[in-house]
Each structure stands twice: as C-alpha cells, then as structure tokens.
Scaffold this motif. Structure first.
Motif, short mmCIF file in Angstrom:
data_model
loop_
_atom_site.label_atom_id
_atom_site.label_comp_id
_atom_site.label_asym_id
_atom_site.label_seq_id
_atom_site.Cartn_x
_atom_site.Cartn_y
_atom_site.Cartn_z
N PRO A 65 5.85 1.13 -7.17
CA PRO A 65 4.38 0.89 -7.29
C PRO A 65 4.37 -0.53 -8.33
O PRO A 65 3.54 -1.41 -8.06
CB PRO A 65 4.11 2.36 -8.11
CG PRO A 65 5.03 3.00 -7.76
CD PRO A 65 6.23 2.49 -7.67
N SER A 69 -1.52 8.72 -1.02
CA SER A 69 -0.98 9.58 -1.93
C SER A 69 -1.29 11.14 -1.63
O SER A 69 -0.42 12.05 -1.99
CB SER A 69 -1.71 9.44 -3.28
OG SER A 69 -1.24 7.91 -3.60
N LEU A 83 -6.63 -1.41 0.41
CA LEU A 83 -6.03 -0.40 -0.82
C LEU A 83 -6.70 1.00 -0.98
O LEU A 83 -6.41 1.90 -1.32
CB LEU A 83 -6.57 -1.08 -1.99
CG LEU A 83 -5.54 -2.07 -2.51
CD1 LEU A 83 -6.20 -2.94 -3.74
CD2 LEU A 83 -4.07 -1.49 -2.99
N GLY A 119 4.73 -2.77 -4.89
CA GLY A 119 3.35 -2.49 -4.97
C GLY A 119 2.43 -3.62 -5.21
O GLY A 119 1.96 -4.69 -4.88
N GLN A 130 -9.41 4.54 -7.86
CA GLN A 130 -9.44 3.65 -6.93
C GLN A 130 -11.07 3.11 -6.79
O GLN A 130 -11.45 2.13 -5.99
CB GLN A 130 -9.10 4.03 -5.38
CG GLN A 130 -7.53 3.35 -5.14
CD GLN A 130 -7.46 1.86 -5.15
OE1 GLN A 130 -8.18 1.23 -4.95
NE2 GLN A 130 -6.18 1.61 -5.84
N SER A 178 1.27 4.03 -3.16
CA SER A 178 0.88 5.36 -2.75
C SER A 178 1.80 6.32 -3.32
O SER A 178 1.59 7.53 -3.53
CB SER A 178 0.79 5.71 -1.35
OG SER A 178 -0.23 4.75 -0.92
N GLU A 210 -4.34 3.87 -0.36
CA GLU A 210 -3.59 4.55 -1.27
C GLU A 210 -4.01 5.85 -1.70
O GLU A 210 -3.11 6.73 -1.55
CB GLU A 210 -3.73 3.69 -2.57
CG GLU A 210 -2.93 4.27 -3.61
CD GLU A 210 -3.12 3.73 -5.18
OE1 GLU A 210 -2.47 4.20 -5.83
OE2 GLU A 210 -3.85 2.62 -5.18
N VAL A 230 0.82 -1.16 -0.02
CA VAL A 230 -0.04 0.00 0.03
C VAL A 230 0.94 1.43 0.00
O VAL A 230 0.64 2.28 -0.85
CB VAL A 230 -1.01 0.08 1.11
CG1 VAL A 230 -1.47 1.16 1.37
CG2 VAL A 230 -2.01 -0.99 1.02
#
Length: 305
Positions: free
Chosen positions: A236, A267, A260, A240, A110, A28, A263, A24
């Motif tokens: 990622p 971010s 998730l 990731g 997402q 991010s 994320e 995660v």
C-alpha cells in the motif's frame, strides 16, 4: 532530475493505466494486512510509514541530494502540517478496522473527496456546483445507511462497535482531505520523491507521539509482525500511494479519483475471501450509495475546475 518518475512512466515500462490498476490493487490490500497484524493499530501505522521512509530515503537522496537542497523553511512548515494530518489519518483509520467491518471502514475512509470538495469551497473559495452538492448529500445518505447495516447486523462480521469504527473511518477521511488540501502547494513545486519523503518523515513523528502517548512498546513483536509491517510499506505504501502520485502526472485526477473507488470493492472481496468477512445486504447497499456519491462529486469537481 525532477522529471525522472514522469519519464519512467512515459517509457512504457509500465503504461500509466496499468500503473494505476497496480496501485489500486496495492492499496486494496492495506486493510487486510492491518487485520492480519496482531500488534496495536498505532504500531502498525507507525512502522508502515517508518519502513516506507527507509525504503525511499536512499533513492531520494541519491537523485535529489539532502533535504537542504530542496526544502525551504516554508516547505518544512507546510510539510509538518500535512504530515500531522496524515498521521491522524493513519491512526484513526487503522484503529477503525478493530471496531467495524473492512467493507464499512474502507468505504467510509474513501469519502475524502467529499471533504476535499467542502474544504476547497470553505478555504480556497472553489465553486460548489449543484451536482457536487447532490454528490455530497448522496454520499452522506449512503454512509448513514451503511452504518445502520452494521448496527442492525446481517453481516458475518460487523465488528465489536460498528458505529465507533465507522466514526473513526470518517475521521480518517477528514484527515486525509486536510492532508491533500495542505500538501497541494508542496506537490506543485517539489519533485515526487522529496515531497513524499518529507511528508512521511513528519507523519512518522506524529505517529510516534500517538504510540508513546498510548504506552505501546516499539520492540518485542514477533517476526510475522515485522514482515507485515514491511508488506504494508512495500504494498500500500510504495506500490500503492507513491505510484498513484506518479500516475497523477500522466493521468487526469478525475480518472484516478474514479479508479480509487475500486479500493473499497477490492478490499471487500479480499476480506470475504481471506477473512471470511461477508458484508450484509444493507451494508452493501449503503456502500454502493456512498461510492455513487463520491463518483458524482469527483466528476462534478473536474467539470467545475
């Protein structure tokens, strides 16, 4: 051989939940790395996948042999469809980061569990419960609020064309849902590394089409850009998404789906610290509603399964 990744996790070198947390955090960083890059988004997407293939191919071939040993014609066709969907995901989402805020883009991309639920109902005849419907409606309402937040301002950096960027992020979510639905059959019988490698190989061909069609050069970028491309592949890409696939063999998909949701939060925090990009109150509120809808949908699908 097929159980090597699973055995590796069970050895507790990295416990499954610790691996999930690492994954995660790694995913991010993706939006930040894309924002730092000065190359066209399609170029960044292409080289992220290309370098991921270069890093995974030697290990995959050493452990599992050449593709002829594990890839049938049917698998190649399915991988091609999944790879095209993944290429569209990368191309649209990377481009969205040029037009809208990191908070909006990552939150909306997402939303893929919403599209997976709808696609599974329409294509695979999976049941849609009232709670799933509520989750989908909540997420869509939150997406509307989030987009209005960027459009009305109130954020340090909303992007030059927020609505277009948000639409691209949603296209990226839709493409990711298609990738997951199409690739489900492959993942059920292919070992992890061959599965990832063959899908990424078809994905990179699709991204190359985007790059050539747009007329972007494949070379001539500064050393800093190449370092960012490699960082996208290692962070990622491998730490990731590849680790997430490993974790799915040990941890329930619902737990991974819920994790998730971290994320967009990660971010957004990284964008605030590293890019000075502070989301507005309306954007934050809309994002929270979107994530709540995603959580409700993911948990409801697990209950209905």
């Amino acid at each position: 051989m097929e159980n090597e990744p699973r055995t590796w996790i069970r050895s507790r070198v990295i416990p499954p939940l610790a691996a999930l947390a690492l994954a995660v955090v790694a995913v991010s960083t993706s939006a930040i790395l894309v924002r730092w890059s000065e190359s066209p988004p399609q170029i960044a997407a292409f080289y992220r996948v290309a370098f991921t293939i270069l890093l995974l191919a030697p290990v995959t071939i050493h452990r599992h042999g050449t593709p002829r040993a594990w890839l049938s014609r049917h698998d190649a066709l399915v991988a091609g469809l999944a790879g095209i969907a993944l290429a569209v995901h990368f191309a649209t989402w990377f481009e969205s980061l040029s037009w809208t805020s990191v908070a909006a883009s990552v939150t909306l991309v997402q939303a893929q569990p919403i599209f997976v639920a709808v696609g599974a109902w329409a294509l695979l005849d999976e049941r849609v419960t009232p709670r799933m419907t509520a989750g989908i409606l909540v997420a869509l309402g939150g997406a509307t609020v989030l987009s209005l937040g960027d459009l009305l301002g109130g954020a340090a950096t909303a992007g030059p064309w927020p609505l277009w960027g948000n639409a691209l992020a949603l296209c990226g979510a839709l493409a990711m849902a298609a990738y997951l639905l199409v690739g489900r059959s492959l993942r059920q019988h292919l070992p992890l590394l061959p599965y990832v490698l063959v899908v990424y190989a078809t994905c990179v061909v699709g991204l190359l089409v985007f790059v050539v069609a747009a007329g972007f050069p494949l070379a001539g970028y500064q050393p800093r850009e190449w370092l960012l491309f490699v960082a996208m592949a290692v962070g990622p890409g491998i730490l990731g998404h590849t680790v997430l696939n490993w974790v799915l063999e040990e941890v329930e998909s619902t737990v991974v789906g819920v994790a998730l949701v971290g994320e967009p939060l990660g971010s957004t925090v990284l964008a605030a610290v590293l890019l000075g990009e502070i989301p507005g109150v309306i954007t934050v509120a809309g994002g929270v509603v979107v994530l709540a809808g995603i959580l409700l949908t993911v948990r409801s699908r697990a209950t209905a399964a």
